[in-house]
Write a protein that holds these residues in place. Structure first.
Motif, short mmCIF file in Angstrom:
data_model
loop_
_atom_site.label_atom_id
_atom_site.label_comp_id
_atom_site.label_asym_id
_atom_site.label_seq_id
_atom_site.Cartn_x
_atom_site.Cartn_y
_atom_site.Cartn_z
N LYS A 6 -16.49 -15.87 34.62
CA LYS A 6 -17.93 -15.59 34.57
C LYS A 6 -18.17 -14.08 34.49
CE LYS A 6 -22.26 -16.27 37.04
NZ LYS A 6 -22.91 -16.81 38.28
N PRO A 7 -18.92 -13.61 33.49
CA PRO A 7 -19.21 -12.18 33.42
C PRO A 7 -19.94 -11.67 34.66
CG PRO A 7 -19.74 -13.27 31.34
CD PRO A 7 -19.47 -14.36 32.34
N GLY A 8 -19.64 -10.44 35.03
CA GLY A 8 -20.28 -9.84 36.18
C GLY A 8 -19.45 -8.68 36.70
N ARG A 9 -19.90 -8.14 37.83
CA ARG A 9 -19.22 -7.01 38.47
C ARG A 9 -18.68 -7.49 39.80
NH1 ARG A 9 -19.06 -1.45 37.77
NH2 ARG A 9 -18.96 -0.16 39.66
N TYR A 10 -17.39 -7.28 40.05
CA TYR A 10 -16.74 -7.91 41.20
C TYR A 10 -15.80 -6.95 41.93
CZ TYR A 10 -18.28 -11.97 38.54
OH TYR A 10 -19.03 -12.87 37.84
N ARG A 11 -15.42 -7.39 43.14
CA ARG A 11 -14.36 -6.73 43.90
C ARG A 11 -13.40 -7.80 44.38
NH1 ARG A 11 -16.64 -5.38 48.53
NH2 ARG A 11 -18.67 -6.21 47.97
N VAL A 12 -12.11 -7.45 44.44
CA VAL A 12 -11.12 -8.33 45.06
C VAL A 12 -11.06 -7.98 46.53
CG1 VAL A 12 -8.70 -9.00 45.15
CG2 VAL A 12 -9.78 -8.56 42.95
N CYS A 13 -11.21 -8.97 47.39
CA CYS A 13 -11.20 -8.74 48.84
C CYS A 13 -10.09 -9.56 49.48
CB CYS A 13 -12.55 -9.14 49.43
SG CYS A 13 -12.60 -9.09 51.23
N VAL A 14 -9.23 -8.92 50.24
CA VAL A 14 -8.14 -9.60 50.96
C VAL A 14 -8.56 -9.73 52.43
CG1 VAL A 14 -5.72 -9.51 51.65
CG2 VAL A 14 -6.43 -8.66 49.40
N GLU A 15 -8.50 -10.93 52.95
CA GLU A 15 -8.92 -11.17 54.33
C GLU A 15 -8.11 -10.31 55.29
OE1 GLU A 15 -9.11 -15.19 55.60
OE2 GLU A 15 -10.59 -15.79 54.07
N GLY A 16 -8.83 -9.62 56.18
CA GLY A 16 -8.18 -8.79 57.19
C GLY A 16 -7.78 -7.42 56.69
N VAL A 17 -7.92 -7.18 55.38
CA VAL A 17 -7.46 -5.91 54.81
C VAL A 17 -8.62 -5.11 54.23
CG1 VAL A 17 -5.93 -4.83 53.12
CG2 VAL A 17 -5.19 -6.87 54.35
N GLY A 18 -9.25 -5.63 53.19
CA GLY A 18 -10.35 -4.92 52.57
C GLY A 18 -10.44 -5.21 51.10
N CYS A 19 -11.22 -4.40 50.39
CA CYS A 19 -11.55 -4.67 49.00
C CYS A 19 -10.95 -3.63 48.06
CB CYS A 19 -13.07 -4.67 48.81
SG CYS A 19 -13.91 -5.96 49.74
N SER A 20 -10.99 -3.98 46.79
CA SER A 20 -10.58 -3.07 45.72
C SER A 20 -11.79 -2.27 45.25
CB SER A 20 -10.03 -3.87 44.54
OG SER A 20 -11.09 -4.62 43.93
N TYR A 21 -11.54 -1.31 44.36
CA TYR A 21 -12.63 -0.73 43.60
C TYR A 21 -13.32 -1.85 42.80
CZ TYR A 21 -11.28 4.24 44.16
OH TYR A 21 -11.01 5.50 44.64
N PRO A 22 -14.62 -1.72 42.54
CA PRO A 22 -15.28 -2.75 41.71
C PRO A 22 -14.86 -2.65 40.25
CG PRO A 22 -16.83 -1.00 42.29
CD PRO A 22 -15.57 -0.73 43.06
N PHE A 23 -14.94 -3.75 39.55
CA PHE A 23 -14.63 -3.79 38.11
C PHE A 23 -15.51 -4.85 37.48
CE2 PHE A 23 -11.91 -6.76 40.34
CZ PHE A 23 -12.02 -7.92 39.59
#
Length: 1024
Positions: free
Chosen positions: A508-525
């Motif tokens: 699905k088109p959009g702007r996202y972040r990858v988030c790992v539980e207990g760790v944190g997120c990536s830069y958005p893409f």
């Protein structure tokens, strides 16, 4: 019975025999004594009968092998050279290094340094006093203080194991004393000598010196402890102290603090007006250059010093003839207090609502330079907590002993909203239909080593605007810290666990972040239809910004540069009688040395020699760059409808013409070689100057003599290939241009066929070697056959193709094989076309296996490729091969498309540094490529430059050893040689293997792959 006479007769004979026997005994005793006192022969470390494996600075071209040894002649003593060796001297640890040499009359340097290195990286340094050398006499100079292998003058760097392994010496490096004194020595050998009484006496003094040094070290340690106590008791926070760049978690019980320690302020050239007393200090290798209207031989570097208040002050490097100089850039900020940075007592962590602040249980850290010339660093500090944090915990981290610019920083442990340096995602993004979408989870803790995460750790794809979960998955461990990988040496490039976070099915088109539980997120893409197109357009700006002969600036780019190297502005290019095959700069020097002393009025110039692409940080233009044109033409041939509409950043006249923009860019370099084509068809191999750029000069200020190469068959065939391809693919949109380049291609072919043997013989007679000329001939043959259908070209293709070999090496002729497979049905040899297709698939499959064998998705179909920046190992998709996209074009098999996508990931942010290796792209791009014009003008580097990137530090390549000695050894924590290869890029400008690039090795291959990924739907639609 004896008589008196007979006894008297025997006595003299007996006495004589006794005397003879005594003499013999004395002789034997003397011989034995001499044997007992004879000194053993020295043990050779280096016989000095070969040139160094590498040399740098003023010694870069200062060596010549002569009858008596190795001649070192340099204008200054600021330089060094190294030799790779394999020597076992384990039985001579007590012996002293010595240098056998002869000093010429012109020698002035007072000292030399010798560095010996063993197989695991331990190095010992020795000093040699040359002040008392007798000129013209062979002498042996022993190391100062009687230093031995066991007791060196200085332990330069510890290796991986304790002690110096004399059984495995692998490196000798000779350095000057960094003075301005000239060096003129004949080195006959480097040896070990047995210590005599004088050496032993000196060694006793060395031990006394060591004792004093140990005492001094003890006092310094006490001083450090005192300073540490003072800082912990009274922390300081200067306004210019290390700045907090980022705070985030890498685990529920580990907080990562990223600090910036010092920054360099870019300063452009400044006006210069000579004042009385100013001194122009000329230094460095002699170069052939213009000064006014005269060709002179002069030192390459001109530095201005000014008398102020009775003292000399360096103003900067002068661009002679311009009244401008480039000053030393100021460094802003205070150094980090390293004595406390890893002390738990230097930090206090207080949770909101808690009455007490807690110290971390452990502190680990790492530091590497990220400013020009290593004059500033990124520091990452890891605070290991006594217990995991609960989500939503608010806390304040106080710097109770570290001189950060602030007293504290606040942090909320919110993995779904806070970025973590441990989560690495693409900063280019993806098309919705990309079958490969992967982020990575990993962190190397520096002094803390590897970090482990549980296999199957949950992760989510979060909508950037709403925070909603749109996709969920679990991590999969790709490699553990101790696992071997598919690289040439088999070593692990991450030195930590690396987990895959795959979300390929999500579209699905959009702007996202990858988030790992207990760790944190990536830069958005973004996931967007034009994600790769935007990246492609940025990469193409890298080519635009390397055009020579035009002015750059608004409205088509923010980067500003005057028109450079154009004859209308007075830039002069002389004709040469040497070809590009004779050796680039060497060819120029051989051709123009006779011009020294001549005025411009007495010289001949080539006014049509302008244009093309500048190579990299320097400004040469060579026919190798025609591969850029070829790749762009291949893209257009594959996707003509798509690229007919893609708009690039181009000068207004090109934007307004009828050609598709990609053909305008392809034509820029092709037209340069068309101008360099002689009436008989021979194509000259480009333009080169007599040296790399003079310090302080910009490309439009160059004073070095520049020459245009004589024509050669390889350049002519290479031109013919691109010209023929242009004529074919542009025929519908530009028939007049197509006809012009068709004629030029045929002429170039005819000249090359007629002159190849003559040129090769001439090059060989001058000591050169042509190499793989068949590669260019084969590609030209297939493209001319595709254009004309003339069977003679097909015969030439068959005569030179590797496809007929029993075990074809496709890399040599990959472009030609791909072009042959795409000939229309019924044209060419059908069986050979199938073989070319099958080989392309075979090599693409090898690339997939290589990528699956390493955690980072690095992809090559040449598994033994040396892991060095010069081949774009970590940055150019597919490294030196384009088989993945070509295999997909031939088969439509999704695994090859996924392979092409995976090959791009590391360089667009999916790496431990979260770094994009192309300027002007993403959240964290490289900022300090070796781009001279931008530095000399104080501008940010222009967009679109993909740098070489990384060379594996464990390989200990000679070409960047100097960077470890001068920059990294005193900066990086832990030791630079121990860092994981995957994060051993230093964004510091001056190191070519890391910060340089070329238009044909990194920029064009990147643009090709990104353009392929952007346009691919058109190809599939047309092929199915």
């Amino acid at each position: 019975m004896d008589t008196k006479n007979s006894r008297q007769d025997r006595l003299p004979r007996a006495r004589t025999a006794w005397i003879i026997a005594a003499a013999a005994l004395a002789a034997c005793l003397a011989a034995a004594s001499m044997a007992a006192t004879a000194r053993p022969e020295p043990v050779a470390l280096l016989d000095c009968k070969r040139a160094p494996d590498y040399a740098f600075l003023d010694w870069a071209k200062a060596f010549a092998v002569e009858a008596g040894g190795l001649r070192l002649r340099a204008p200054r003593s600021a330089g060094g050279a190294g030799f790779n060796i394999q020597v076992n001297v384990a039985g001579h640890r007590d012996w002293t290094p010595a240098i056998r040499l002869t000093a010429a009359e012109g020698h002035g340097a007072a000292r030399l340094r010798l560095i010996l290195g063993d197989a695991d990286g331990t190095t010992h340094e020795y000093a040699f006093d040359l002040a008392a050398l007798k000129r013209g006499e062979p002498q042996t100079v022993t190391a100062e203080n009687g230093a031995s292998l066991a007791e060196p003058g200085q332990l330069k760097a510890p290796g991986k194991t304790e002690g110096f392994d004399a059984a495995r010496l692998t490196m000798i490096q000779v350095q000057g004393d960094w003075s301005d004194k000239p060096v003129d020595l004949l080195l006959a050998g480097i040896v070990l000598v047995e210590p005599n009484e004088a050496i032993l006496a000196e060694r006793a003094k060395l031990r006394e010196k060591r004792a004093r040094e140990a005492e001094r070290a003890r006092r310094e340690a006490e001083a450090r402890e005192k300073l540490k106590r003072e800082l912990l008791a009274n922390p300081v926070h200067p306004a210019d102290g290390p700045a907090i760049v980022h705070v985030g978690a890498v685990a529920p019980d580990v907080i990562a603090l990223v600090l910036q320690e010092k920054t360099l302020q870019r300063v452009g050239q400044q006006p210069y007006e000579k004042q009385p007393g100013d001194e122009w200090k000329r230094s460095g290798d002699k170069v052939i250059a213009w000064e006014g209207d005269t060709v002179v031989e002069t030192p390459i570097h001109i530095e201005v010093e000014r008398q102020e208040g009775g003292r000399k002050r360096k103003l900067g490097a002068l661009a002679i003839g311009t009244n401008r100089l480039h000053p030393e850039e100021p460094v802003l900020g205070a150094a980090l207090t390293v004595v406390t940075v890893d002390e738990p007592a230097a930090y206090r962590i207080q949770a909101e609502g808690a009455t007490d602040a807690q110290r971390p249980a452990r502190v680990w850290w790492k530091r590497k330079p990220n400013q020009i010339d290593a004059r500033g660093s990124e520091v990452t500090v890891f605070l290991k907590l006594a217990a995991p944090m609960a989500e939503g915990t608010r806390c304040r981290v106080r710097f109770a002993g570290v001189n950060a610019s602030v007293e504290h920083t606040d942090f909320v442990y919110a993995p779904r909203t806070t970025r973590s340096i441990a989560v690495h995602a693409s900063q280019v993004g993806y098309r919705p239909d990309d079958p490969f979408k992967r982020a990575l989870l990993s962190v190397w803790l520096g002094t803390g080593g590897a970090m482990s995460y549980a296999d199957g750790t949950p992760f989510h794809l979060l909508d950037e605007a709403t925070g909603a979960v749109v996709f969920s998955g679990t991590s999969r461990r790709l490699k553990a810290a101790a696992d071997k990988e598919s690289f040439k040496a088999g070593r692990n490039y991450g030195k930590t666990d690396v987990h895959a976070l795959d979300f390929g099915p999500f579209s699905k088109p959009g702007r996202y972040r990858v988030c790992v539980e207990g760790v944190g997120c990536s830069y958005p893409f973004e996931i967007a239809r034009d994600a790769w197109e935007r990246a492609f357009r940025t990469s193409m700006m890298g080519l635009l910004h390397h055009r020579s002969g035009i002015e750059l600036g608004p409205p088509f780019t923010d980067y500003r540069r005057p028109r450079n190297m154009h004859p209308a502005d007075g830039f002069r290019v002389v004709p040469m009688d040497r070809t590009m095959l004779d050796g680039e700069i060497k060819a120029v020097l051989d051709s123009v040395r006779g011009l020294v002393g001549k005025r411009a009025a007495d010289c001949t110039f080539v006014p049509e020699a302008w244009g093309g692409y500048m190579d990299a940080g320097d400004w040469d233009r060579r026919s190798l760059h025609l591969s850029v044109t070829y790749l762009l033409l291949e893209l257009y041939e594959l996707f003509p409808d798509y690229f007919a509409t893609v708009r690039l950043s181009l000068p207004p006249d090109e934007r307004a013409n009828a050609l598709p923009d990609i053909l305008d860019e392809a034509l820029w370099d092709l037209s340069f070689y068309r101008r360099l084509q002689l009436p008989d068809g021979g194509v000259r191999g480009g333009i080169e100057s007599t040296a790399h750029p003079r310090p302080g000069e910009c490309s439009w200020q160059e004073t070095l003599v520049a020459g245009v190469f004589a024509p050669d068959h390889v350049s002519s065939w290479t031109f013919a290939a691109s010209a023929a391809k242009f004529a074919r693919v542009a025929e519908r949109v530009a028939p007049k241009l197509a006809a012009e380049y068709r004629e030029a291609a045929v002429l170039a072919w005819k000249w090359a066929e007629a002159n190849a043997q003559r040129v090769e013989a001439a090059v060989a007679a001058r000591g050169g070697k042509v190499g793989d000329a068949d590669r260019g001939r084969n590609l030209a043959a297939v493209e001319l056959f595709a254009l004309t259908r003339d069977a003679a070209y097909h015969d030439a293709f068959l005569a030179t193709t590797v496809l007929k070999d029993a075990n074809p090496e496709l890399l040599r002729q990959q472009e030609a094989a791909f072009a042959y497979t795409r000939l229309p049905e019924g044209v060419g040899d059908a069986a050979l076309k199938r073989k070319a297709r099958d080989l392309t698939v075979k090599f693409a499959d090898a690339g997939i296996r290589f990528a699956e064998g390493n955690a980072w998705g690095l992809t090559t179909d040449v598994s033994q490729l040396p892991p060095m920046g010069f081949v774009g190992y970590f940055t150019a998709p597919g490294m030196i091969s384009r088989t993945a996209p070509r295999a997909w074009a031939l088969t439509g098999d999704e695994r090859f498309l996924a392979s092409a996508l995976r090959a791009c990931q590391f360089a667009i942010g999916v790496n431990p540094d979260n770094l994009v290796y192309t300027t002007g792209l993403g959240h964290k791009p490289v900022r300090n490529p070796l781009h001279i014009d931008s530095r000399m003008t104080g501008q940010p580097a222009p967009a679109g430059i993909t740098v070489y990137g990384i060379s594996d530090p464990a390989e200990r390549y000679g070409f960047d050893n100097w960077a470890y000695i001068w920059y990294l050894g005193r900066t990086m924590v832990p030791d630079a040689r121990t860092w994981p290869a995957a994060e051993s890029h230093w964004d510091i400008y001056l190191v070519p293997s890391s910060n340089e690039y070329t238009v044909h090795q990194t920029i064009a291959p990147t643009a090709y792959t990104w353009g392929f990924l952007a346009a691919r739907a058109d190809l599939l639609a047309g092929s199915r």
